[in-house]
Design a protein around this motif. Structure first.
Motif, PDB file in Angstrom:
ATOM      1  N   LEU A  92       9.608 -14.961   8.618  1.00 17.28           N
ATOM      2  CA  LEU A  92       8.345 -14.481   9.204  1.00 17.28           C
ATOM      3  C   LEU A  92       8.035 -12.911   9.223  1.00 17.28           C
ATOM      4  CD1 LEU A  92       8.166 -16.578  12.786  1.00 17.28           C
ATOM      5  CD2 LEU A  92       6.859 -17.036  10.623  1.00 17.28           C
ATOM      6  N   ARG A  93       9.097 -12.341   9.222  1.00 17.65           N
ATOM      7  CA  ARG A  93       8.933 -10.837   9.175  1.00 17.65           C
ATOM      8  C   ARG A  93       8.547 -10.362   7.871  1.00 17.65           C
ATOM      9  NH1 ARG A  93      11.471 -11.643  13.963  1.00 17.65           N
ATOM     10  NH2 ARG A  93      11.600  -9.900  15.426  1.00 17.65           N
ATOM     11  N   CYS A  94       8.828 -11.199   6.933  1.00 21.11           N
ATOM     12  CA  CYS A  94       8.388 -10.505   5.418  1.00 21.11           C
ATOM     13  C   CYS A  94       7.020 -10.542   5.208  1.00 21.11           C
ATOM     14  CB  CYS A  94       9.084 -11.493   4.494  1.00 21.11           C
ATOM     15  SG  CYS A  94      10.684 -11.608   4.156  1.00 21.11           S
ATOM     16  N   PHE A  95       6.406 -11.618   6.126  1.00 20.11           N
ATOM     17  CA  PHE A  95       4.894 -11.909   5.765  1.00 20.11           C
ATOM     18  C   PHE A  95       4.207 -10.581   6.381  1.00 20.11           C
ATOM     19  CE2 PHE A  95       5.520 -16.256   4.722  1.00 20.11           C
ATOM     20  CZ  PHE A  95       4.360 -16.829   4.387  1.00 20.11           C
ATOM     21  N   ASN A  96       4.473  -9.618   7.463  1.00 20.64           N
ATOM     22  CA  ASN A  96       3.808  -8.604   7.741  1.00 20.64           C
ATOM     23  C   ASN A  96       4.461  -7.275   7.803  1.00 20.64           C
ATOM     24  OD1 ASN A  96       5.612  -8.993  10.155  1.00 20.64           O
ATOM     25  ND2 ASN A  96       4.137  -8.581  11.624  1.00 20.64           N
ATOM     26  N   ARG A  97       5.789  -7.484   6.900  1.00 19.15           N
ATOM     27  CA  ARG A  97       6.441  -6.371   6.459  1.00 19.15           C
ATOM     28  C   ARG A  97       6.951  -5.276   7.386  1.00 19.15           C
ATOM     29  NH1 ARG A  97       3.440  -4.454   1.431  1.00 19.15           N
ATOM     30  NH2 ARG A  97       5.007  -2.332   1.835  1.00 19.15           N
ATOM     31  N   MET A  98       7.469  -6.284   8.379  1.00 20.15           N
ATOM     32  CA  MET A  98       8.071  -5.529   9.481  1.00 20.15           C
ATOM     33  C   MET A  98       9.653  -5.015   8.820  1.00 20.15           C
ATOM     34  SD  MET A  98       6.486  -5.751  12.212  1.00 20.15           S
ATOM     35  CE  MET A  98       7.734  -5.613  13.635  1.00 20.15           C
ATOM     36  N   HIS A  99       9.958  -5.718   7.747  1.00 15.36           N
ATOM     37  CA  HIS A  99      11.452  -5.229   7.287  1.00 15.36           C
ATOM     38  C   HIS A  99      11.256  -3.790   6.825  1.00 15.36           C
ATOM     39  CE1 HIS A  99      13.146  -9.136   8.292  1.00 15.36           C
ATOM     40  NE2 HIS A  99      12.391  -9.726   7.334  1.00 15.36           N
ATOM     41  N   ASP A 100      10.010  -3.349   6.627  1.00 16.22           N
ATOM     42  CA  ASP A 100       9.719  -2.249   5.907  1.00 16.22           C
ATOM     43  C   ASP A 100      10.341  -1.029   6.862  1.00 16.22           C
ATOM     44  OD1 ASP A 100       8.507  -3.711   4.245  1.00 16.22           O
ATOM     45  OD2 ASP A 100       6.772  -2.061   3.720  1.00 16.22           O
ATOM     46  N   LEU A 101      10.530  -1.349   8.135  1.00 19.66           N
ATOM     47  CA  LEU A 101      10.762  -0.005   8.924  1.00 19.66           C
ATOM     48  C   LEU A 101      12.292   0.350   9.053  1.00 19.66           C
ATOM     49  CD1 LEU A 101       8.900  -1.885  12.090  1.00 19.66           C
ATOM     50  CD2 LEU A 101       8.059   0.031  10.595  1.00 19.66           C
ATOM     51  N   TYR A 102      13.018  -0.349   8.131  1.00 20.18           N
ATOM     52  CA  TYR A 102      14.492  -0.109   8.100  1.00 20.18           C
ATOM     53  C   TYR A 102      14.731   0.014   6.654  1.00 20.18           C
ATOM     54  CZ  TYR A 102      14.059  -2.169  12.835  1.00 20.18           C
ATOM     55  OH  TYR A 102      13.677  -2.478  13.999  1.00 20.18           O
ATOM     56  N   ALA A 103      15.481   1.237   6.484  1.00 20.27           N
ATOM     57  CA  ALA A 103      16.022   1.515   4.897  1.00 20.27           C
ATOM     58  C   ALA A 103      17.070   0.544   4.572  1.00 20.27           C
ATOM     59  CB  ALA A 103      16.679   2.979   4.918  1.00 20.27           C
ATOM     60  N   GLY A 104      17.117   0.107   3.361  1.00 20.90           N
ATOM     61  CA  GLY A 104      18.165  -0.520   2.509  1.00 20.90           C
ATOM     62  C   GLY A 104      17.719  -1.933   2.722  1.00 20.90           C
ATOM     63  N   ASN A 105      16.567  -2.553   3.135  1.00 18.55           N
ATOM     64  CA  ASN A 105      15.956  -3.760   3.034  1.00 18.55           C
ATOM     65  C   ASN A 105      15.398  -3.910   1.798  1.00 18.55           C
ATOM     66  OD1 ASN A 105      17.128  -4.272   5.435  1.00 18.55           O
ATOM     67  ND2 ASN A 105      15.132  -4.146   6.640  1.00 18.55           N
ATOM     68  N   ARG A 106      15.295  -5.196   1.378  1.00 21.52           N
ATOM     69  CA  ARG A 106      14.767  -5.289  -0.165  1.00 21.52           C
ATOM     70  C   ARG A 106      14.051  -7.008  -0.183  1.00 21.52           C
ATOM     71  NH1 ARG A 106      18.602  -5.576  -3.351  1.00 21.52           N
ATOM     72  NH2 ARG A 106      18.610  -7.634  -4.481  1.00 21.52           N
ATOM     73  N   TYR A 107      12.971  -6.637  -0.814  1.00 22.33           N
ATOM     74  CA  TYR A 107      12.256  -8.023  -0.995  1.00 22.33           C
ATOM     75  C   TYR A 107      12.220  -8.252  -2.397  1.00 22.33           C
ATOM     76  CZ  TYR A 107       9.688  -6.356   3.153  1.00 22.33           C
ATOM     77  OH  TYR A 107       9.139  -5.945   4.571  1.00 22.33           O
ATOM     78  N   ASP A 108      12.134  -9.540  -3.008  1.00 23.92           N
ATOM     79  CA  ASP A 108      11.910 -10.066  -4.234  1.00 23.92           C
ATOM     80  C   ASP A 108      11.107 -11.237  -4.177  1.00 23.92           C
ATOM     81  OD1 ASP A 108      14.018  -8.296  -5.572  1.00 23.92           O
ATOM     82  OD2 ASP A 108      15.509  -9.395  -4.839  1.00 23.92           O
ATOM     83  N   GLY A 109      10.271 -11.375  -5.199  1.00 18.25           N
ATOM     84  CA  GLY A 109       9.272 -12.350  -5.249  1.00 18.25           C
ATOM     85  C   GLY A 109       8.058 -11.942  -4.684  1.00 18.25           C
ATOM     86  N   GLN A 110       6.986 -12.790  -4.257  1.00 12.73           N
ATOM     87  CA  GLN A 110       5.844 -12.735  -3.751  1.00 12.73           C
ATOM     88  C   GLN A 110       5.227 -13.403  -2.417  1.00 12.73           C
ATOM     89  OE1 GLN A 110       3.773 -14.017  -7.563  1.00 12.73           O
ATOM     90  NE2 GLN A 110       3.071 -11.831  -7.632  1.00 12.73           N
ATOM     91  N   ILE A 111       4.559 -12.759  -1.532  1.00 16.26           N
ATOM     92  CA  ILE A 111       3.795 -13.446  -0.651  1.00 16.26           C
ATOM     93  C   ILE A 111       2.338 -13.250  -0.848  1.00 16.26           C
ATOM     94  CG2 ILE A 111       3.307 -13.710   1.801  1.00 16.26           C
ATOM     95  CD1 ILE A 111       5.927 -12.794   2.256  1.00 16.26           C
ATOM     96  N   VAL A 112       1.724 -14.463  -1.289  1.00 13.54           N
ATOM     97  CA  VAL A 112       0.098 -14.038  -1.795  1.00 13.54           C
ATOM     98  C   VAL A 112      -0.643 -14.572  -0.853  1.00 13.54           C
ATOM     99  CG1 VAL A 112      -1.395 -14.800  -3.661  1.00 13.54           C
ATOM    100  CG2 VAL A 112       0.806 -14.529  -4.158  1.00 13.54           C
ATOM    101  N   LEU A 113      -1.712 -13.780  -0.347  1.00 15.18           N
ATOM    102  CA  LEU A 113      -2.631 -14.102   0.449  1.00 15.18           C
ATOM    103  C   LEU A 113      -3.926 -14.255   0.003  1.00 15.18           C
ATOM    104  CD1 LEU A 113      -3.012 -14.286   3.967  1.00 15.18           C
ATOM    105  CD2 LEU A 113      -3.713 -11.721   3.673  1.00 15.18           C
ATOM    106  N   GLN A 114      -4.682 -15.493   0.201  1.00 10.72           N
ATOM    107  CA  GLN A 114      -5.819 -15.789  -0.163  1.00 10.72           C
ATOM    108  C   GLN A 114      -7.036 -15.439   0.765  1.00 10.72           C
ATOM    109  OE1 GLN A 114      -6.018 -16.443  -3.107  1.00 10.72           O
ATOM    110  NE2 GLN A 114      -3.964 -17.172  -3.657  1.00 10.72           N
ATOM    111  N   PRO A 115      -8.438 -15.389   0.351  1.00 11.32           N
ATOM    112  CA  PRO A 115      -8.650 -15.615  -0.952  1.00 11.32           C
ATOM    113  C   PRO A 115      -8.896 -14.474  -1.812  1.00 11.32           C
ATOM    114  CG  PRO A 115     -10.514 -14.934   0.643  1.00 11.32           C
ATOM    115  CD  PRO A 115      -9.434 -14.868   1.385  1.00 11.32           C
ATOM    116  N   ASP A 116      -8.338 -13.504  -1.567  1.00 10.11           N
ATOM    117  CA  ASP A 116      -8.307 -12.280  -2.870  1.00 10.11           C
ATOM    118  C   ASP A 116      -6.869 -12.185  -3.533  1.00 10.11           C
ATOM    119  OD1 ASP A 116      -6.906 -11.549  -0.336  1.00 10.11           O
ATOM    120  OD2 ASP A 116      -7.521  -9.546  -0.236  1.00 10.11           O
ATOM    121  N   ASN A 117      -6.191 -13.250  -3.404  1.00 13.56           N
ATOM    122  CA  ASN A 117      -4.898 -13.112  -4.067  1.00 13.56           C
ATOM    123  C   ASN A 117      -3.992 -11.816  -4.101  1.00 13.56           C
ATOM    124  OD1 ASN A 117      -3.545 -15.049  -5.810  1.00 13.56           O
ATOM    125  ND2 ASN A 117      -3.946 -13.813  -7.660  1.00 13.56           N
ATOM    126  N   THR A 118      -4.019 -11.481  -3.043  1.00  7.76           N
ATOM    127  CA  THR A 118      -3.316 -10.169  -2.725  1.00  7.76           C
ATOM    128  C   THR A 118      -1.701 -10.566  -2.577  1.00  7.76           C
ATOM    129  OG1 THR A 118      -4.919  -8.985  -1.671  1.00  7.76           O
ATOM    130  CG2 THR A 118      -2.954  -8.020  -1.087  1.00  7.76           C
TER     131      THR A 118
END
Length: 215
Positions: A66-92
Protein backbone atom coordinates in the motif's frame (compact mmCIF):
# COMPACT_ATOMS: atom_id res chain seq x y z
CA UNK A 1 -51.85 -37.38 -1.57
CA UNK A 2 -49.11 -35.20 -2.98
CA UNK A 3 -47.78 -36.12 -6.35
CA UNK A 4 -44.26 -35.59 -7.55
CA UNK A 5 -42.99 -34.03 -10.73
CA UNK A 6 -39.65 -33.59 -12.35
CA UNK A 7 -38.73 -30.00 -13.12
CA UNK A 8 -36.58 -29.76 -16.20
CA UNK A 9 -34.92 -26.37 -15.98
CA UNK A 10 -32.07 -24.94 -17.95
CA UNK A 11 -29.05 -24.04 -15.81
CA UNK A 12 -28.81 -20.33 -15.10
CA UNK A 13 -26.92 -18.35 -17.66
CA UNK A 14 -23.91 -16.69 -16.11
CA UNK A 15 -23.53 -13.16 -17.40
CA UNK A 16 -20.05 -11.77 -17.09
CA UNK A 17 -20.35 -8.10 -16.29
CA UNK A 18 -17.77 -5.95 -18.05
CA UNK A 19 -15.00 -4.76 -15.79
CA UNK A 20 -15.03 -1.07 -14.88
CA UNK A 21 -12.23 1.13 -16.20
CA UNK A 22 -8.77 0.47 -14.84
CA UNK A 23 -7.66 3.19 -12.43
CA UNK A 24 -4.18 1.94 -11.51
CA UNK A 25 -2.04 -1.15 -11.64
CA UNK A 26 1.24 -2.39 -10.28
CA UNK A 27 3.49 -3.92 -12.91
CA UNK A 28 6.22 -6.32 -11.77
CA UNK A 29 6.49 -4.29 -8.56
CA UNK A 30 9.29 -5.26 -6.20
CA UNK A 31 10.40 -3.41 -3.10
CA UNK A 32 13.50 -3.61 -0.90
CA UNK A 33 14.12 -2.37 2.63
CA UNK A 34 17.86 -2.05 2.17
CA UNK A 35 19.06 -5.55 1.31
CA UNK A 36 15.78 -7.22 2.36
CA UNK A 37 13.28 -7.86 -0.43
CA UNK A 38 9.75 -7.39 0.90
CA UNK A 39 7.83 -7.58 -2.40
CA UNK A 40 8.66 -9.56 -5.51
CA UNK A 41 7.17 -8.82 -8.92
CA UNK A 42 3.61 -8.01 -7.84
CA UNK A 43 1.04 -7.38 -10.60
CA UNK A 44 -2.32 -6.06 -9.38
CA UNK A 45 -5.08 -4.11 -11.16
CA UNK A 46 -7.18 -1.52 -9.30
CA UNK A 47 -10.53 -0.63 -10.87
CA UNK A 48 -12.57 2.55 -10.60
CA UNK A 49 -15.40 2.62 -8.03
CA UNK A 50 -14.40 -0.73 -6.59
CA UNK A 51 -13.03 -1.81 -3.23
CA UNK A 52 -9.85 -3.83 -3.76
CA UNK A 53 -8.92 -5.85 -0.67
CA UNK A 54 -5.52 -7.31 0.19
CA UNK A 55 -5.81 -10.40 2.38
CA UNK A 56 -2.92 -12.28 3.93
CA UNK A 57 -1.12 -13.15 7.17
CA UNK A 58 0.65 -10.57 9.28
CA UNK A 59 4.02 -9.63 7.83
CA UNK A 60 3.31 -10.78 4.27
CA UNK A 61 3.75 -7.28 2.80
CA UNK A 62 0.24 -5.80 2.59
CA UNK A 63 1.16 -2.50 4.26
CA UNK A 64 4.44 -2.36 2.35
CA UNK A 65 2.53 -2.71 -0.90
CA UNK A 66 0.00 0.00 0.00
CA UNK A 67 2.73 2.46 0.95
CA UNK A 68 4.31 2.04 -2.48
CA UNK A 69 1.23 3.61 -4.06
CA UNK A 70 1.71 6.97 -2.36
CA UNK A 71 5.50 6.83 -2.07
CA UNK A 72 5.58 6.71 1.74
CA UNK A 73 8.76 4.64 1.56
CA UNK A 74 10.58 7.64 0.09
CA UNK A 75 10.79 9.06 3.61
CA UNK A 76 13.48 6.54 4.62
CA UNK A 77 16.93 6.15 3.09
CA UNK A 78 17.91 2.80 1.61
CA UNK A 79 14.45 1.79 0.40
CA UNK A 80 14.18 0.86 -3.27
CA UNK A 81 11.36 0.29 -5.76
CA UNK A 82 11.60 -1.80 -8.91
CA UNK A 83 8.82 -1.99 -11.48
CA UNK A 84 5.96 0.43 -12.00
CA UNK A 85 2.71 1.68 -10.51
CA UNK A 86 0.76 3.24 -13.35
CA UNK A 87 -2.10 5.65 -12.64
CA UNK A 88 -4.80 6.28 -15.22
CA UNK A 89 -6.13 8.08 -17.18
CA UNK A 90 -2.82 9.87 -17.82
CA UNK A 91 -0.68 6.71 -17.72
CA UNK A 92 1.64 8.21 -15.08
CA UNK A 93 4.25 5.96 -13.50
CA UNK A 94 4.01 7.03 -9.85
CA UNK A 95 7.46 5.62 -9.10
CA UNK A 96 9.26 7.56 -11.84
CA UNK A 97 12.08 9.75 -10.53
CA UNK A 98 10.66 12.88 -12.16
CA UNK A 99 7.27 12.49 -10.42
CA UNK A 100 6.90 14.61 -7.26
CA UNK A 101 5.98 12.41 -4.24
CA UNK A 102 3.97 15.28 -2.75
CA UNK A 103 1.78 15.41 -5.85
CA UNK A 104 1.41 11.63 -5.70
CA UNK A 105 0.10 11.92 -2.13
CA UNK A 106 -2.38 14.55 -3.25
CA UNK A 107 -3.75 12.15 -5.85
CA UNK A 108 -3.68 9.10 -3.58
CA UNK A 109 -4.88 9.55 0.00
CA UNK A 110 -4.24 7.20 2.90
CA UNK A 111 -5.88 6.33 6.21
CA UNK A 112 -3.74 4.43 8.71
CA UNK A 113 -4.40 1.73 11.31
CA UNK A 114 -4.65 4.13 14.23
CA UNK A 115 -6.40 7.50 14.01
CA UNK A 116 -3.78 10.23 13.66
CA UNK A 117 -5.49 13.63 13.69
CA UNK A 118 -3.16 16.60 13.46
CA UNK A 119 -2.73 18.70 16.64
CA UNK A 120 -5.17 21.19 15.18
CA UNK A 121 -8.86 21.99 15.34
CA UNK A 122 -11.41 19.77 13.62
CA UNK A 123 -11.78 22.42 10.92
CA UNK A 124 -8.05 22.80 10.33
CA UNK A 125 -7.53 19.04 10.20
CA UNK A 126 -9.77 18.86 7.14
CA UNK A 127 -8.63 22.16 5.61
CA UNK A 128 -4.91 21.41 5.94
CA UNK A 129 -4.43 19.64 2.61
CA UNK A 130 -6.42 22.32 0.81
CA UNK A 131 -4.21 25.05 2.27
CA UNK A 132 -1.13 23.11 1.13
CA UNK A 133 -2.63 23.15 -2.36
CA UNK A 134 -2.99 26.91 -2.20
CA UNK A 135 -6.69 27.25 -1.41
CA UNK A 136 -7.11 30.40 0.67
CA UNK A 137 -10.67 31.63 0.04
CA UNK A 138 -12.68 31.16 3.22
CA UNK A 139 -15.93 30.30 1.45
CA UNK A 140 -14.24 27.57 -0.61
CA UNK A 141 -12.55 26.14 2.46
CA UNK A 142 -15.82 26.17 4.41
CA UNK A 143 -17.67 24.42 1.60
CA UNK A 144 -15.03 21.75 1.11
CA UNK A 145 -14.63 21.08 4.84
CA UNK A 146 -18.38 20.58 5.23
CA UNK A 147 -18.63 18.38 2.12
CA UNK A 148 -15.74 16.20 3.30
CA UNK A 149 -17.16 15.81 6.80
CA UNK A 150 -20.55 14.90 5.34
CA UNK A 151 -18.93 12.30 3.08
CA UNK A 152 -17.21 10.84 6.15
CA UNK A 153 -20.55 10.73 8.02
CA UNK A 154 -19.21 13.08 10.69
CA UNK A 155 -20.73 16.49 9.93
CA UNK A 156 -23.81 16.20 12.13
CA UNK A 157 -21.67 15.19 15.11
CA UNK A 158 -19.11 18.00 14.84
CA UNK A 159 -20.77 20.91 13.03
CA UNK A 160 -20.97 22.88 16.28
CA UNK A 161 -17.51 21.81 17.46
CA UNK A 162 -15.33 22.94 14.57
CA UNK A 163 -12.96 24.94 16.79
CA UNK A 164 -12.32 22.03 19.16
CA UNK A 165 -9.16 19.98 18.84
CA UNK A 166 -9.49 16.85 16.74
CA UNK A 167 -7.96 14.85 19.57
CA UNK A 168 -11.07 15.56 21.68
CA UNK A 169 -13.15 13.23 19.50
CA UNK A 170 -13.74 9.56 20.22
CA UNK A 171 -11.61 6.95 18.47
CA UNK A 172 -14.21 6.22 15.81
CA UNK A 173 -14.83 9.92 15.24
CA UNK A 174 -11.10 10.58 14.95
CA UNK A 175 -10.80 7.91 12.27
CA UNK A 176 -13.71 9.43 10.34
CA UNK A 177 -12.00 12.81 10.73
CA UNK A 178 -8.89 11.31 9.14
CA UNK A 179 -11.05 9.98 6.30
CA UNK A 180 -12.57 13.45 5.83
CA UNK A 181 -9.06 14.94 5.79
CA UNK A 182 -8.05 12.46 3.08
CA UNK A 183 -11.21 13.14 1.05
CA UNK A 184 -10.80 16.93 1.13
CA UNK A 185 -8.18 16.98 -1.63
CA UNK A 186 -10.35 14.80 -3.92
CA UNK A 187 -7.95 11.84 -4.12
CA UNK A 188 -8.29 9.54 -7.08
CA UNK A 189 -7.54 6.52 -4.89
CA UNK A 190 -7.99 6.17 -1.14
CA UNK A 191 -5.81 3.62 0.66
CA UNK A 192 -6.94 2.07 3.95
CA UNK A 193 -4.37 0.21 6.05
CA UNK A 194 -6.51 -1.78 8.51
CA UNK A 195 -8.40 1.38 9.51
CA UNK A 196 -10.60 -0.40 12.07
CA UNK A 197 -7.96 -2.46 13.90
CA UNK A 198 -7.87 -0.07 16.87
CA UNK A 199 -11.63 0.57 17.06
CA UNK A 200 -14.51 -0.99 18.98
CA UNK A 201 -17.13 -3.10 17.11
CA UNK A 202 -19.64 -0.24 16.74
CA UNK A 203 -17.05 2.17 15.33
CA UNK A 204 -15.71 -0.64 13.12
CA UNK A 205 -19.15 -1.24 11.60
CA UNK A 206 -19.52 2.50 10.94
CA UNK A 207 -16.18 2.71 9.11
CA UNK A 208 -16.85 -0.45 7.07
CA UNK A 209 -20.23 0.91 5.99
CA UNK A 210 -18.62 4.22 5.08
CA UNK A 211 -15.96 2.53 2.92
CA UNK A 212 -18.69 0.72 1.01
CA UNK A 213 -20.57 3.98 0.42
CA UNK A 214 -17.47 5.88 -0.72
CA UNK A 215 -16.77 3.60 -3.67
Amino acid sequence: MLGSATLNAEPPVMVNEPLPPLKAESRHLSFHYGSFQALKSVDLPVYEHKVTALIGPSGCGKSTFLRCFNRMHDLYAGNRYDGQIVLQPDNTDLLAKDVDPIEVRMRIGMVFQKPNPFPKTIYENVAYGLRVRGVTRKNLLDEKVEDSLRSAALWEEVKNRMNEMGSNLSGGQQQRLCIARALATDPEILLFDEPTSALDPIATASIEELVSELK
